[in-house]
Design a protein around this motif. Structure first.
Motif, PDB file in Angstrom:
ATOM      1  N   ARG A  89       0.727  -1.368   0.122  1.00 36.89           N
ATOM      2  CA  ARG A  89      -0.035  -0.017   0.031  1.00 36.89           C
ATOM      3  C   ARG A  89       0.905   1.104  -0.096  1.00 36.89           C
ATOM      4  O   ARG A  89       1.937   1.235   0.620  1.00 36.89           O
ATOM      5  N   ASP A  90       0.339   2.451  -0.646  1.00 40.81           N
ATOM      6  CA  ASP A  90       1.025   3.592  -0.602  1.00 40.81           C
ATOM      7  C   ASP A  90       1.603   3.927   0.933  1.00 40.81           C
ATOM      8  O   ASP A  90       0.724   3.649   1.838  1.00 40.81           O
ATOM      9  N   GLY A  91       2.644   4.476   0.993  1.00 41.70           N
ATOM     10  CA  GLY A  91       3.446   5.019   2.034  1.00 41.70           C
ATOM     11  C   GLY A  91       4.003   4.031   3.124  1.00 41.70           C
ATOM     12  O   GLY A  91       4.480   4.235   4.313  1.00 41.70           O
ATOM     13  N   MET A  92       3.941   2.721   2.632  1.00 43.29           N
ATOM     14  CA  MET A  92       4.422   1.509   3.401  1.00 43.29           C
ATOM     15  C   MET A  92       6.202   1.764   3.590  1.00 43.29           C
ATOM     16  O   MET A  92       6.613   2.353   2.513  1.00 43.29           O
ATOM     17  N   LEU A  93       6.819   1.133   4.497  1.00 42.75           N
ATOM     18  CA  LEU A  93       8.080   1.093   4.636  1.00 42.75           C
ATOM     19  C   LEU A  93       8.261  -0.365   4.361  1.00 42.75           C
ATOM     20  O   LEU A  93       8.011  -1.133   5.287  1.00 42.75           O
ATOM     21  N   VAL A  94       9.256  -0.981   3.433  1.00 44.42           N
ATOM     22  CA  VAL A  94       9.263  -2.258   3.108  1.00 44.42           C
ATOM     23  C   VAL A  94      10.733  -2.722   2.934  1.00 44.42           C
ATOM     24  O   VAL A  94      11.381  -2.195   2.194  1.00 44.42           O
ATOM     25  N   LEU A  95      11.084  -3.817   3.867  1.00 44.07           N
ATOM     26  CA  LEU A  95      12.196  -4.315   3.724  1.00 44.07           C
ATOM     27  C   LEU A  95      12.285  -5.691   2.817  1.00 44.07           C
ATOM     28  O   LEU A  95      11.368  -6.288   2.812  1.00 44.07           O
ATOM     29  N   ILE A  96      13.270  -5.767   2.035  1.00 45.08           N
ATOM     30  CA  ILE A  96      13.165  -6.718   0.838  1.00 45.08           C
ATOM     31  C   ILE A  96      14.620  -7.268   0.899  1.00 45.08           C
ATOM     32  O   ILE A  96      15.574  -6.491   0.511  1.00 45.08           O
ATOM     33  N   SER A  97      14.729  -8.604   0.561  1.00 45.59           N
ATOM     34  CA  SER A  97      15.932  -9.236   0.364  1.00 45.59           C
ATOM     35  C   SER A  97      16.157  -9.757  -0.773  1.00 45.59           C
ATOM     36  O   SER A  97      15.660  -8.892  -1.737  1.00 45.59           O
ATOM     37  N   GLY A  98      17.401 -10.021  -1.257  1.00 49.91           N
ATOM     38  CA  GLY A  98      17.823 -10.586  -2.512  1.00 49.91           C
ATOM     39  C   GLY A  98      17.099 -11.728  -3.030  1.00 49.91           C
ATOM     40  O   GLY A  98      16.096 -12.219  -2.687  1.00 49.91           O
ATOM     41  N   GLY A  99      17.765 -12.219  -4.396  1.00 51.33           N
ATOM     42  CA  GLY A  99      17.079 -13.395  -4.903  1.00 51.33           C
ATOM     43  C   GLY A  99      16.271 -12.882  -5.960  1.00 51.33           C
ATOM     44  O   GLY A  99      15.758 -12.090  -6.201  1.00 51.33           O
ATOM     45  N   SER A 100      16.070 -13.932  -6.852  1.00 53.36           N
ATOM     46  CA  SER A 100      15.457 -13.661  -8.370  1.00 53.36           C
ATOM     47  C   SER A 100      13.775 -13.466  -8.256  1.00 53.36           C
ATOM     48  O   SER A 100      13.433 -12.617  -9.084  1.00 53.36           O
ATOM     49  N   THR A 101      13.128 -13.985  -6.899  1.00 51.60           N
ATOM     50  CA  THR A 101      11.738 -13.600  -6.866  1.00 51.60           C
ATOM     51  C   THR A 101      11.490 -12.122  -6.544  1.00 51.60           C
ATOM     52  O   THR A 101      10.684 -11.356  -6.742  1.00 51.60           O
ATOM     53  N   ASN A 102      12.453 -11.700  -5.501  1.00 49.86           N
ATOM     54  CA  ASN A 102      12.393 -10.339  -5.174  1.00 49.86           C
ATOM     55  C   ASN A 102      12.671  -9.374  -6.351  1.00 49.86           C
ATOM     56  O   ASN A 102      12.499  -8.201  -6.396  1.00 49.86           O
ATOM     57  N   LYS A 103      13.505  -9.879  -6.997  1.00 49.43           N
ATOM     58  CA  LYS A 103      13.972  -8.939  -8.216  1.00 49.43           C
ATOM     59  C   LYS A 103      12.833  -8.842  -9.072  1.00 49.43           C
ATOM     60  O   LYS A 103      12.464  -7.855  -9.799  1.00 49.43           O
ATOM     61  N   GLU A 104      12.257  -9.785  -9.321  1.00 53.58           N
ATOM     62  CA  GLU A 104      10.810  -9.753 -10.096  1.00 53.58           C
ATOM     63  C   GLU A 104       9.792  -8.610  -9.454  1.00 53.58           C
ATOM     64  O   GLU A 104       8.942  -8.113 -10.357  1.00 53.58           O
ATOM     65  N   ILE A 105       9.607  -9.022  -8.200  1.00 56.25           N
ATOM     66  CA  ILE A 105       8.761  -8.074  -7.354  1.00 56.25           C
ATOM     67  C   ILE A 105       9.330  -6.418  -7.995  1.00 56.25           C
ATOM     68  O   ILE A 105       8.228  -5.633  -8.285  1.00 56.25           O
ATOM     69  N   ALA A 106      10.602  -6.120  -7.808  1.00 54.37           N
ATOM     70  CA  ALA A 106      10.878  -4.948  -8.023  1.00 54.37           C
ATOM     71  C   ALA A 106      10.613  -4.582  -9.438  1.00 54.37           C
ATOM     72  O   ALA A 106      10.522  -3.579 -10.065  1.00 54.37           O
ATOM     73  N   ARG A 107      10.680  -5.588 -10.527  1.00 53.43           N
ATOM     74  CA  ARG A 107      10.611  -5.271 -12.018  1.00 53.43           C
ATOM     75  C   ARG A 107       9.263  -4.908 -12.093  1.00 53.43           C
ATOM     76  O   ARG A 107       8.870  -4.279 -12.947  1.00 53.43           O
ATOM     77  N   ILE A 108       8.244  -5.644 -11.657  1.00 45.94           N
ATOM     78  CA  ILE A 108       6.839  -5.434 -12.070  1.00 45.94           C
ATOM     79  C   ILE A 108       5.946  -4.641 -11.068  1.00 45.94           C
ATOM     80  O   ILE A 108       4.531  -4.679 -11.278  1.00 45.94           O
ATOM     81  N   LEU A 109       6.706  -3.889 -10.379  1.00 48.30           N
ATOM     82  CA  LEU A 109       5.915  -2.848  -9.411  1.00 48.30           C
ATOM     83  C   LEU A 109       4.924  -2.033 -10.107  1.00 48.30           C
ATOM     84  O   LEU A 109       5.395  -1.364 -11.238  1.00 48.30           O
ATOM     85  N   PRO A 110       3.757  -1.861  -9.795  1.00 49.93           N
ATOM     86  CA  PRO A 110       3.037  -0.831 -10.555  1.00 49.93           C
ATOM     87  C   PRO A 110       3.601   0.621 -10.453  1.00 49.93           C
ATOM     88  O   PRO A 110       4.033   0.998  -9.376  1.00 49.93           O
ATOM     89  N   PRO A 111       3.645   1.138 -11.750  1.00 44.45           N
ATOM     90  CA  PRO A 111       4.353   2.663 -11.748  1.00 44.45           C
ATOM     91  C   PRO A 111       3.728   3.766 -10.643  1.00 44.45           C
ATOM     92  O   PRO A 111       4.487   4.576 -10.322  1.00 44.45           O
ATOM     93  N   GLU A 112       2.740   3.442 -10.218  1.00 44.43           N
ATOM     94  CA  GLU A 112       1.925   4.650  -9.398  1.00 44.43           C
ATOM     95  C   GLU A 112       2.035   4.194  -8.071  1.00 44.43           C
ATOM     96  O   GLU A 112       1.873   5.124  -7.207  1.00 44.43           O
ATOM     97  N   LEU A 113       2.823   3.234  -7.622  1.00 46.08           N
ATOM     98  CA  LEU A 113       2.899   2.805  -6.237  1.00 46.08           C
ATOM     99  C   LEU A 113       3.901   3.582  -5.578  1.00 46.08           C
ATOM    100  O   LEU A 113       4.923   3.816  -6.312  1.00 46.08           O
ATOM    101  N   LYS A 114       3.678   4.282  -4.243  1.00 47.32           N
ATOM    102  CA  LYS A 114       4.659   4.870  -3.764  1.00 47.32           C
ATOM    103  C   LYS A 114       4.879   4.454  -2.491  1.00 47.32           C
ATOM    104  O   LYS A 114       4.159   4.625  -1.276  1.00 47.32           O
TER     105      LYS A 114
END
Length: 249
Positions: A89-114
């Motif tokens: 959700r907008d405004g969240m502070l998100v901790l994210i580790s490494g790995g190919s699944t987390n890179k996929e999260i980063a790749r397909i994030l909705p452009p409007e997400l803050k």
């Protein structure tokens, strides 16, 4: 067991767990370490894995490509990434580790997400920078040459000063009885600090890792809030996790 069959199984172990140790493979396949060493060299010569001292690394774990053929279980990891993004959700502070699944999260994030992301992973941070509406904070320290993440006391101290809303943690192995496990002590120490820092912890795992264990425990299942796989939440393979109180998505 024929060499071809053994090498296929070795490659599967590498791709599932990202990193394997020569000694563990020798024990698993009941052959000498010299035999495994030769197998790893042959597989490395065919560009199937990355041979390192004492073991091997998955090529997909170190790949910056998102072509389906370059990432192991690409479609499954995309399903998991979409489930993870649905929790943001907008405004969240998100901790994210490494790995190919987390890179996929980063790749397909909705452009409007803050969202503001915290990460120790170089490759995850680089991919997050492609999203102008999200802030990326890199937690620095000594870099692991194999895992490509910050490790050591400095990054642990930084984590102790943070309280992220949610943590997305990749799994190398997860089992109902043994919890979340890994093979790299320095990475385990950082992941334990991530668990302590986060309000909620979400573990991401392809189904092939379910029921597997490695030598060092990160935590018991009761320290995990959510488990995300590509399977339907009511799938039989997830029963043991549901029974131990983990919310499965």
């Amino acid at each position: 067991m024929l060499k071809k069959e053994r090498q296929a199984l070795i490659l599967r172990e590498v791709n599932i767990h990202n990193k394997v140790l020569l000694s563990d493979l020798s024990e698993k396949f009941t052959v000498s370490e010299d035999t495994i060493r030769r197998d790893l060299q042959e597989l490395a010569n065919r560009n199937k894995l990355i041979k390192v001292r004492g073991g091997a690394l998955s090529r997909s774990y170190h790949s910056y490509s998102y072509r389906e053929n370059d990432i192991y279980a690409y479609q499954e990891k995309t399903v998991i990434a979409r489930k993870a993004i649905s929790m943001l959700r907008d405004g969240m502070l998100v901790l994210i580790s490494g790995g190919s699944t987390n890179k996929e999260i980063a790749r397909i994030l909705p452009p409007e997400l803050k969202v503001t992301f915290l990460t120790m992973s170089l490759s995850t941070a680089q991919q997050l920078l492609e999203h102008p509406n999200c802030e990326t904070i890199f937690l620095g320290g000594l870099l692991s040459p194999t895992a490509k993440v910050s490790i050591g006391g400095e990054v642990i101290t930084q984590l102790q000063q943070l309280r992220p809303d949610i943590c997305f943690m990749g799994a190398n192995a997860i089992d109902p009885d043994h919890g979340l496990t890994d093979s790299d002590w320095e990475v385990v120490v950082v992941k334990r600090a991530m668990l302590k820092a986060a309000t909620k912890t979400v573990v991401l795992s392809i189904a092939e890792k379910l029921g597997s264990t490695q030598k060092i425990q990160i935590c018991e299942l009761n320290n995990i809030d959510y488990l995300l796989t590509e399977l339907h939440p009511e799938h039989d393979d997830l029963k043991g996790y549901r029974e131990r109180g983990v919310k499965v998505l």
